[in-house]
Write an enzyme that holds these catalytic residues in place. Structure first.
Site, mmCIF file in Angstrom:
data_model
loop_
_atom_site.group_PDB
_atom_site.id
_atom_site.type_symbol
_atom_site.label_atom_id
_atom_site.label_comp_id
_atom_site.label_asym_id
_atom_site.label_seq_id
_atom_site.Cartn_x
_atom_site.Cartn_y
_atom_site.Cartn_z
ATOM 1 C CG HIS A 201 -1.799 1.081 1.438
ATOM 2 N ND1 HIS A 201 -3.126 0.996 1.131
ATOM 3 C CD2 HIS A 201 -1.590 2.336 1.885
ATOM 4 C CE1 HIS A 201 -3.714 2.156 1.387
ATOM 5 N NE2 HIS A 201 -2.797 2.983 1.851
ATOM 6 C CG HIS B 62 -0.391 5.166 9.605
ATOM 7 N ND1 HIS B 62 -1.579 4.546 9.309
ATOM 8 C CD2 HIS B 62 -0.628 6.494 9.429
ATOM 9 C CE1 HIS B 62 -2.488 5.448 8.974
ATOM 10 N NE2 HIS B 62 -1.941 6.650 9.047
ATOM 11 C CD GLU C 163 -2.629 10.849 8.855
ATOM 12 O OE1 GLU C 163 -3.724 10.241 8.922
ATOM 13 O OE2 GLU C 163 -1.553 10.259 8.695
ATOM 14 C CG HIS D 77 -6.037 9.864 13.043
ATOM 15 N ND1 HIS D 77 -6.592 9.460 11.858
ATOM 16 C CD2 HIS D 77 -6.872 9.430 14.023
ATOM 17 C CE1 HIS D 77 -7.724 8.794 12.095
ATOM 18 N NE2 HIS D 77 -7.918 8.770 13.403
ATOM 19 C CG HIS E 257 -4.133 7.003 12.723
ATOM 20 N ND1 HIS E 257 -2.985 7.703 13.003
ATOM 21 C CD2 HIS E 257 -4.360 7.210 11.402
ATOM 22 C CE1 HIS E 257 -2.551 8.319 11.913
ATOM 23 N NE2 HIS E 257 -3.372 8.021 10.918
HETATM 24 FE FE FE2 Z 1 -3.172 8.270 8.791
#
Ligand code: FE2
Length: 437
Positions: free
Chosen positions: A294, A337, A343, A367, A373
């Site tokens: 990803h 992560h 964010e 976050h 999260h």
């Molecule tokens: Fe994130």
């Protein structure tokens, strides 16, 4: 409002040197400020960068108008206690992930709100006086701005409508923007927002460098947001020059008001590269993995406001639009992560793949720097067992305002809005120890 030119015509390009006139012959040719401009219009310069900024970052437009913007009254404070600016206006919080459910738009009869009255700052960082940082706000509007215009001297404003189409009249012309599209309104340019029913959306107030298209690096010359898909308005001006207008000006983290006996939308012609823009996120060319793993969300960057540290944004605007998932042997949602960057997320419509249920359209999450999260337990289970056939994520549009500066929520977001999801962290509670030695 009425305009003298046909509505909804646009010019294409990001940062182009546009030239447009609502009346043929109104735009001077060959010089910017002739001794007498055509049709006895007043030339007026708007500079969005320091005069001596490097050429590729220089932003300015020449406006040719019936009366210069200086013809106005004195300013007095205007009370809007929910519009906050700068880290100092946030509240201290524990390092927990945060999420909010959608905040409903009040009924007009119960609480009339235009775009400015309906602004609610959710998270803040930086300092408008230092030209750093950004805020994320909601707008909750149920009526149009009535002979009222807003000029934000502190920040560029990026609007992300979530419910209801907007008609944004600016000094440079008119933008019609609906959910799925975004509008970018330059610092210092007057605008007025008309709504068509209850309207809700997100705003990024950017105090730093103006948003620009990101570098493409090894991607090459095609991909992500293509410059030609950004639309600038053509020149248009009010039919009625003499009318009382209220001008609201954001200046130094406060809101000010004045009245003037004329419309602020009297620009008959303009040229330059400082202009409002709109963009349809459906035109975003998504880049992604076609083998395994990803990729970082930076591949979804639509616009970036760089800071003084290369590669470390004051604010990035990132979208998660419909796209094919084709990678093999890959956990397809985001990994678990924690990042240096903070964010703030919103959801325009549909589902976000890392939070299939709890993150609703119109909702928000935060976050912050190094706050862990990732996918909730349901998304983890589903993604760990799903057959990895090509799969299309459809009817979805999530986005992120991502900043190097930690976001702090406002007192409204934590205590007054009534939408804070106090159960948010429980979405990860079912992630058990699955270790088998
Ligand atoms: Fe994130």
């Amino acid at each position: 409002m009425n305009t003298t030119t046909a509505d909804l015509r646009y010019q294409r390009g990001f940062g182009n040197q546009f030239a447009t006139e609502a009346v043929p012959g109104a735009l001077p040719q060959g010089r910017n400020s002739p001794q007498v401009a055509p049709m006895k219009l007043y030339p007026e310069l708007v500079s969005g960068s320091a005069f001596t900024a490097p050429r590729h970052q220089n932003q300015r437009s020449w406006l040719y108008r019936r009366q210069p913007a200086v013809v106005t009254g004195g300013y007095a404070p205007f009370e809007q206690r929910y519009w906050k600016s700068g880290a100092a206006s946030g509240v201290d919080i524990a390092p927990d992930p945060l999420r909010w459910h959608p905040v409903p738009v009040p009924g007009e009869a119960e609480q009339p709100l235009d775009f400015v009255e309906g602004l609610r700052t959710v998270v803040v960082n930086g300092d408008p006086e230092a030209q750093t940082g950004a805020s994320a706000l909601l707008y909750l509007a149920n009526r149009s701005m009535q002979r009222r215009a807003l000029v934000n001297a502190d920040a560029e404003m990026l609007l992300v409508p979530q419910q209801g189409a907007l008609r944004i009249t600016t000094e440079m012309g008119v933008l019609a923007v609906r959910p799925g599209e975004i509008a970018l309104l330059p610092r210092g340019v007057a605008f007025s927002v008309a709504v068509d029913g209850p309207s809700r959306g997100y705003v990024c107030e950017n105090f730093g460098a103006p948003f620009r298209l990101p570098e493409l690096g090894p991607i090459g010359s095609n991909g992500l947001a293509n410059p030609r898909d950004f639309l600038a308005p053509v020149a248009a001006f009010d039919d009625v020059q003499a009318a009382e207008w209220q001008i609201l000006r954001r200046f130094g983290g406060r809101l000010w008001r004045t009245t003037q006996p004329r419309t602020p939308f009297d620009v008959v012609a303009w040229h330059g590269n400082l202009t409002p823009l709109k963009y349809d996120t459906a035109d975003f060319m998504v880049i992604g993995s076609i083998s395994f793993d990803h990729p970082d969300p930076s591949i979804f960057t639509v616009l970036t406001s760089p800071s003084d540290t290369p590669g470390t944004a004051n604010c990035d605007f990132v979208i998660f639009p419909p796209r094919w998932m084709v990678a093999e042997d890959t956990f397809r949602p985001p990994w678990y992560h924690r990042n240096l960057m903070s964010e703030f997320m919103g959801l325009v419509h549909g589902q976000y793949d890392a939070k299939p249920e709890g993150f609703r359209p119109g909702g928000m999450s935060l976050h912050d720097c190094m706050v862990p999260h990732g996918p909730d337990a349901e998304a983890f289970e589903r993604a760990s067992t799903a057959p990895l056939a090509p799969h299309k994520l459809e009817n979805t549009l999530a986005f992120m305002f991502e900043s190097r500066w930690r976001f702090k929520p406002t007192a409204w977001a934590m205590h007054e809005c009534g939408a804070l999801d106090t159960d948010y962290t429980r979405c990860w509670a079912a992630l058990e120890d699955r270790f088998r030695a």
